[in-house]
Scaffold this active site. Structure first.
Site, PDB file in Angstrom:
ATOM      1  N   CYS A 136       0.828  -1.205   0.000  1.00 14.94           N
ATOM      2  CA  CYS A 136       0.000   0.000   0.000  1.00 14.94           C
ATOM      3  C   CYS A 136       0.863   1.255   0.000  1.00 14.94           C
ATOM      4  O   CYS A 136       0.389   2.335  -0.297  1.00 14.94           O
ATOM      5  CB  CYS A 136      -0.959  -0.003   1.179  1.00 14.94           C
ATOM      6  SG  CYS A 136      -0.174  -0.345   2.741  1.00 14.94           S
ATOM      7  N   PRO A 164       8.213  -4.421  10.680  1.00 17.85           N
ATOM      8  CA  PRO A 164       8.767  -5.693  10.213  1.00 17.85           C
ATOM      9  C   PRO A 164       8.057  -6.330   9.019  1.00 17.85           C
ATOM     10  O   PRO A 164       8.613  -7.216   8.398  1.00 17.85           O
ATOM     11  CB  PRO A 164       8.642  -6.587  11.444  1.00 17.85           C
ATOM     12  CG  PRO A 164       7.500  -6.038  12.198  1.00 17.85           C
ATOM     13  CD  PRO A 164       7.385  -4.582  11.874  1.00 17.85           C
ATOM     14  N   GLN A 217       6.757  -9.136   2.832  1.00 19.11           N
ATOM     15  CA  GLN A 217       6.113  -8.782   1.561  1.00 19.11           C
ATOM     16  C   GLN A 217       7.092  -8.918   0.397  1.00 19.11           C
ATOM     17  O   GLN A 217       6.734  -9.384  -0.682  1.00 19.11           O
ATOM     18  CB  GLN A 217       5.570  -7.350   1.644  1.00 19.11           C
ATOM     19  CG  GLN A 217       4.352  -7.250   2.561  1.00 19.11           C
ATOM     20  CD  GLN A 217       4.061  -5.828   3.006  1.00 19.11           C
ATOM     21  OE1 GLN A 217       4.964  -4.990   3.069  1.00 19.11           O
ATOM     22  NE2 GLN A 217       2.817  -5.549   3.343  1.00 19.11           N
ATOM     23  N   MET A 268      -2.969  -9.363  20.589  1.00 17.34           N
ATOM     24  CA  MET A 268      -2.150  -8.387  21.289  1.00 17.34           C
ATOM     25  C   MET A 268      -1.804  -8.810  22.714  1.00 17.34           C
ATOM     26  O   MET A 268      -0.668  -8.687  23.140  1.00 17.34           O
ATOM     27  CB  MET A 268      -2.852  -7.029  21.294  1.00 17.34           C
ATOM     28  CG  MET A 268      -2.147  -6.035  20.417  1.00 17.34           C
ATOM     29  SD  MET A 268      -2.671  -4.358  20.717  1.00 17.34           S
ATOM     30  CE  MET A 268      -4.306  -4.296  20.065  1.00 17.34           C
TER      31      MET A 268
END
Lengths: 431, 272
Positions: free
Chosen positions: A60, A125, A130, A203
């Site tokens: 993106c 990270p 990607q 989380m």
């Protein structure tokens, strides 16, 4: 020199791209390649005669087209034409946002991007994963060759090194890390501290894992569904608690991390007040990741009790991002070193195509001669022909041995390109 | 004499400068230098007091000037030892300037010529004064730790992770250092008071004479006793302990100065 390079048919690395700095989000949206689009583009653009190796990397925040080519201007033109056609956008609309880098600059850029030095959030990270994915697609579509393979493998190595040797990924820009840092400011060390985890979710689990790494002693897990608590407790080698046991546990646990879907507070101010006396005022630290909140913020006003909710942790993170920018300087140094090393290899690589074409030429000559001989020796059995083939193969190998050593090794002093040029002229390899 | 004191002041001040630099820059070598400067200053200080004592045979605690000089040295000395055990190096940014300021005040006070006062040759009195001073220095450090604690606690509670949060150590370290100071200070204060009353018995024939200084010493003692007691039984730690150690030290300061200036009693003559 340029002329010489063309003679040698050297493969240059070239990179076209735009990122969050050069292009606004509207433009990036227009030009982003989905993974299917990337695969299609690899097929289409990869066919262009000017493009030798190809990798397309799109997130993106950036679109990058990495190529090797013997004819750089033609390759750049091909890439631009492809973008315009494939994305149905005029060249003029995106050309200003585009950066075109060659050779050393392109290599450095790839290293910096993968090491997250060029990211919007420095040190994040995901980018490395990607790039790995983009590389996997390129290898599956056979658009990456000797140079890109080597470049990408180096890239992964450099990115890892930057991550481990600098604090670029260090100072907390994640919730879990920020929580541990705070815990250390309160308790000095988390060693031997007791942790209570309420609820579940990525989380909280990350945060608990992080706290365990800091040698917390006992882990308690509470959940509305007791079975889930038992499962999680197994994972963290802790003890499962029933939800009703939470108030009672406050007299012994030191760190509470909560993330449930509850609309009301799970831990109230009174619960903590009662327990502070029982725990002899030893400090207690609440980390509230839930929205809506699980822990009454008024608890923060109780002496020796500290409450941080998700917004508080986020503002801590913002400050740490500034720290990361300082660490990035060390990362740049590692990248610069790696570029120098890669360039050494890259220059050496120019030798390989020469050797390959020399060997190919010999192969062609030998093959045609054998075919001629075969037609006059029709009585020879299959097995004998094979022996003759093996013999010619080993003649080629032995013949190639010394020139290969010479060109690859330290035999040629000074500019290697001169020897390569001579070799190519001597054997007429450029025809 | 004065020139030696000036040298001591210079050492304390330069130590202050390095500790201040350490506080801002957070570079380890700065506090190392600060520590050794303070150490050197302290050694010179002690030697100067020692020489004074051996040459005149009178313990130099006969007036405010001398008392402050001893207090300054005691504060530096206690910190030098404490740092060895607790590594609360940031406390140097409090101790070094404190020692320096006390010493500077002492420097500018007029020194009365030593009277041929026999009391300052008495062993019990010398011990009484020395121990009380070291005890009070410990309390001064506890007060400093208390202030650091409040600053750091405030930073964490208000979630303002700026200047102080980054520079101050963990609450746990500050709290335990402060506590250790109180324990040491309290022990010494107790011993000092007992020795003082033994001396009083030998001079005035009674252990306790309701002298204002005695009363205020007892009030300070009770404050610290209460703090220690509450910590052991109720777990009074952190913020409350920090505030109490500041209040305790204020009471002590009143015992030291206020009683002398505002009230009268048999201690008064030593602190003119």
């Amino acid at each position: 020199m340029v002329n010489l390079q063309n003679n040698n048919k050297m493969h240059e690395i070239v990179l076209l791209g735009l990122n969050h700095i050069t292009a606004p989000v509207e433009l990036r949206e227009c030009l982003a390649f989905s993974s299917q689009e990337a695969i299609d583009s690899l097929g289409l653009l990869g066919k262009d005669p000017a493009v030798n190796e190809l990798l397309i990397f799109s997130t993106c925040n950036r679109v990058e087209i990495l190529m090797t080519s013997t004819d750089i201007p033609a390759a750049i033109h091909a890439a631009k034409t492809h973008i315009s056609k494939f994305k149905n956008i005029e060249q003029g609309k995106y050309e200003k946002a585009l950066y075109i880098l060659q050779g050393e600059d392109a290599i450095k850029h790839v290293f910096r991007v993968a090491s997250s030095l060029d990211s919007m959030i420095i040190g994040e990270p995901q980018i490395l994963g990607q790039i790995k994915e983009a590389y996997r697609i390129a290898t599956e579509n056979k658009t990456s060759g000797v140079i890109l393979n080597r470049l990408l493998h180096r890239t992964f190595f450099v990115a890892k090194k930057v991550r481990t040797e600098t604090g670029i990924g260090g100072s907390a820009v994640s919730i879990s890390y920020a929580a541990v840092e705070l815990g250390k400011k309160i308790f000095g060390s988390l060693e031997g501290k007791k942790v209570l985890m309420i609820g579940a979710g990525e989380m909280v689990e990350l945060a608990v894992e992080h706290i365990i790494q800091n040698r917390a002693s006992e882990i308690y897990v509470a959940n509305r569904t007791f079975r889930r608590a038992v499962e999680l407790a197994d994972r963290f080698q802790g003890k499962a608690l029933r939800f009703e046991e939470i108030p009672d546990s406050l007299k012994s646990v030191d760190i509470i991390i909560s993330s449930t879907g509850s609309p009301d507070f799970i831990i109230s101010c009174d619960m903590v007040k009662e327990n502070m006396r029982l725990r002899k005022n030893r400090p207690i630290f609440f980390i509230d990741i839930a929205v809506p909140r699980d822990i009454d913020p008024a608890i923060n006003r109780i002496s020796n009790a500290y409450v941080y909710d998700i917004d508080d942790l986020k503002s801590v993170i913002d400050e740490n991002l500034e720290e990361r920018k300082k660490e990035a300087v060390k990362g740049e140094r590692i990248v610069d070193e790696a570029v120098i090393k890669f360039m050494e290899w890259y220059k050496n690589l120019e030798v390989v195509p020469t050797i390959v074409s020399m060997k190919n030429k010999l192969d062609v000559i030998v093959k045609s001669e054998i075919e001629k001989t075969q037609s006059t020796l029709k009585h020879l059995p299959e097995a004998d022909l094979k022996v003759i083939n093996r013999m010619t193969d080993s003649i080629i190998k032995r013949f190639m041995h010394d020139p290969t050593l010479f060109l690859k090794g330290n035999g040629c002093h000074g500019d290697k390109a001169i020897y390569l040029d001579a070799t190519r002229k001597l054997f007429k390899l450029d025809e | 004499m004065e020139s030696i004191n000036l040298i001591v002041i210079l050492f304390y001040l330069s130590s202050t400068a390095f500790y201040a630099a350490y506080f801002i820059k957070q570079k380890d070598f700065l506090h190392h230098i600060g520590y050794y400067l303070l150490f050197t200053g302290f050694i010179i200080h002690i030697l100067s007091i020692g020489t004074r004592y051996t040459s005149t045979g009178i313990y130099p605690a006969g007036n405010l000037k001398e008392n402050l000089s001893i207090a300054s040295g005691a504060i530096a000395g206690v910190f030098l030892l404490l740092k060895y055990k607790f590594h609360l190096k940031i406390l140097g940014t409090y101790t070094a300037p404190l020692s320096a300021i006390v010493m500077i005040i002492s420097f500018f006070l007029p020194g009365y010529p030593p009277e041929p006062n026999m009391v300052f040759k008495n062993f019990w009195l010398i011990t009484h004064v020395s121990i009380i001073f070291i005890g009070e220095a410990s309390f001064a450090l506890a007060c400093g730790a208390g202030m650091l604690y409040l600053a750091q606690e405030h930073a964490i509670k208000t979630k303002n992770h700026g200047f102080f949060y980054k520079r101050l150590p963990s609450l746990d370290l500050i709290d335990s250092t402060g506590h250790a100071c109180i324990v040491v200070g309290f022990t010494l204060l107790t011993i000092g008071l007992i020795i003082g009353s033994i001396y009083a018995k030998s001079v005035w024939g009674r252990f306790w004479s309701w002298d204002p200084k005695e009363v205020w010493s007892m009030i300070s003692w009770l404050l610290y006793a209460a703090l220690l007691h509450q910590r052991l039984t109720m777990g009074w730690r952190g913020r409350r302990a920090a505030i109490m150690s500041i209040i305790g030290f204020a009471a002590l300061m009143f015992t030291f100065f206020g009683v002398n200036f505002l009230l009268t009693g048999h201690h008064g003559e030593f602190t003119k």
